[in-house]
Design a protein around this motif. Structure first.
Motif, PDB file in Angstrom:
ATOM      1  N   VAL A 142     -52.706 -20.931   8.450  1.00  0.00           N
ATOM      2  CA  VAL A 142     -51.559 -20.207   7.890  1.00  0.00           C
ATOM      3  C   VAL A 142     -50.509 -19.937   8.963  1.00  0.00           C
ATOM      4  O   VAL A 142     -49.322 -20.219   8.790  1.00  0.00           O
ATOM      5  CB  VAL A 142     -52.015 -18.881   7.249  1.00  0.00           C
ATOM      6  N   THR A 143     -50.931 -19.382  10.098  1.00  0.00           N
ATOM      7  CA  THR A 143     -49.967 -18.988  11.132  1.00  0.00           C
ATOM      8  C   THR A 143     -49.287 -20.196  11.779  1.00  0.00           C
ATOM      9  O   THR A 143     -48.109 -20.125  12.137  1.00  0.00           O
ATOM     10  CB  THR A 143     -50.658 -18.143  12.218  1.00  0.00           C
ATOM     11  N   SER A 144     -50.002 -21.303  11.910  1.00  0.00           N
ATOM     12  CA  SER A 144     -49.383 -22.492  12.505  1.00  0.00           C
ATOM     13  C   SER A 144     -48.327 -23.071  11.578  1.00  0.00           C
ATOM     14  O   SER A 144     -47.278 -23.547  12.039  1.00  0.00           O
ATOM     15  CB  SER A 144     -50.443 -23.547  12.834  1.00  0.00           C
ATOM     16  N   LEU A 145     -48.572 -23.013  10.269  1.00  0.00           N
ATOM     17  CA  LEU A 145     -47.567 -23.479   9.306  1.00  0.00           C
ATOM     18  C   LEU A 145     -46.307 -22.619   9.368  1.00  0.00           C
ATOM     19  O   LEU A 145     -45.188 -23.128   9.275  1.00  0.00           O
ATOM     20  CB  LEU A 145     -48.141 -23.456   7.886  1.00  0.00           C
ATOM     21  N   VAL A 146     -46.506 -21.325   9.534  1.00  0.00           N
ATOM     22  CA  VAL A 146     -45.355 -20.414   9.642  1.00  0.00           C
ATOM     23  C   VAL A 146     -44.551 -20.743  10.875  1.00  0.00           C
ATOM     24  O   VAL A 146     -43.313 -20.808  10.828  1.00  0.00           O
ATOM     25  CB  VAL A 146     -45.835 -18.943   9.669  1.00  0.00           C
ATOM     26  N   ARG A 147     -45.224 -20.955  12.001  1.00  0.00           N
ATOM     27  CA  ARG A 147     -44.493 -21.293  13.231  1.00  0.00           C
ATOM     28  C   ARG A 147     -43.696 -22.583  13.074  1.00  0.00           C
ATOM     29  O   ARG A 147     -42.569 -22.703  13.539  1.00  0.00           O
ATOM     30  CB  ARG A 147     -45.491 -21.398  14.396  1.00  0.00           C
ATOM     31  N   GLN A 148     -44.287 -23.581  12.426  1.00  0.00           N
ATOM     32  CA  GLN A 148     -43.593 -24.844  12.200  1.00  0.00           C
ATOM     33  C   GLN A 148     -42.374 -24.637  11.294  1.00  0.00           C
ATOM     34  O   GLN A 148     -41.324 -25.245  11.494  1.00  0.00           O
ATOM     35  CB  GLN A 148     -44.540 -25.855  11.554  1.00  0.00           C
TER      36      GLN A 148
END
Length: 225
Positions: A216-222
């Motif tokens: 979830v958090t990596s998708l947000v950063r992207q």
């Protein structure tokens, strides 16, 4: 005879086993606290939640720290359930079902979610919608949270649950006296073996939990780059 000699009379090297188990637990819990706060940050920033981040308390016991993280994880579960309720209430049944249809393109799901958030918040970003869809459709995260809550409760009730997390630096004999009390040797060995089992399950569940949050958090950063 020292208490540790009574507990491990046949293998002096195993005197350090209990300290190692306790340290492994603390390391794992610390990582879970960090991952949980990452998810809390995403929920607060993008979905309008007001969940308070948490920290391990060095002056508290293992059980008390388990209860702290259980509370915030339960709040995360509550917020995900609320998002689902909002979707179900504000969408036509056909559109709501699309959110959970694995064959439905994710971009379409995000567009549907964004419509709902626009109604709730007056405006909504695609990032907020994407986070909501990821949370709703991720059985991985849902199951790992539930599993971890159960294991944390077991560990809190285990032989080491009442030990302060700072006792590591006080030496083996202090730890053994603190957690074992007047238990019979057979009970001690059974308790430690049970704790080993809980810890092994806890470490495996923690890895899944942390991986699910990272998704979830990596998708947000992207999304925000």
């Amino acid at each position: 005879m020292a208490l540790s000699d009574l507990l491990y009379p046949d293998n002096p090297k195993r005197k350090k086993e209990l300290i190692q188990l306790h340290q492994e637990l603390l390391d794992c819990m610390s990582t879970n606290f960090h991952a949980t706060n990452e998810l809390v940050g995403v929920l607060n920033e993008h979905l309008g939640c007001t969940i308070t981040p948490v920290e391990m308390r060095e002056s508290s016991t293992v059980k008390e720290n388990c209860e702290i993280i259980i509370q915030v994880m339960s709040e995360i579960q509550h917020q995900v359930q609320k998002i689902d309720s909002d979707m179900k209430e504000k969408l036509e049944p056909v559109l709501y079902q699309k959110l959970y249809d694995i064959k439905e393109p994710e971009l379409e799901k995000i567009a549907i979610a964004q419509r709902v958030f626009s109604i709730i918040f007056g405006e909504a970003t695609s990032t907020a919608a994407m986070v909501a869809i990821k949370l709703l459709s991720s059985n991985h995260l849902t199951l790992s949270v539930s599993k971890l809550i159960g294991l944390l409760a077991q560990i809190g009730a285990s032989v080491l649950g009442g030990v302060s997390i700072t006792i590591i630096g006080l030496g083996l004999e202090m730890i053994l006296h603190a957690i074992l009390g007047a238990m019979e040797r057979s009970q001690l060995l059974a308790a430690v073996r049970s704790y080993e089992k809980h810890l092994a399950e806890f470490k495996a569940a923690s890895e899944k939990y942390q991986h699910a949050i990272h998704e979830v958090t990596s998708l947000v950063r992207q999304q925000v780059q």
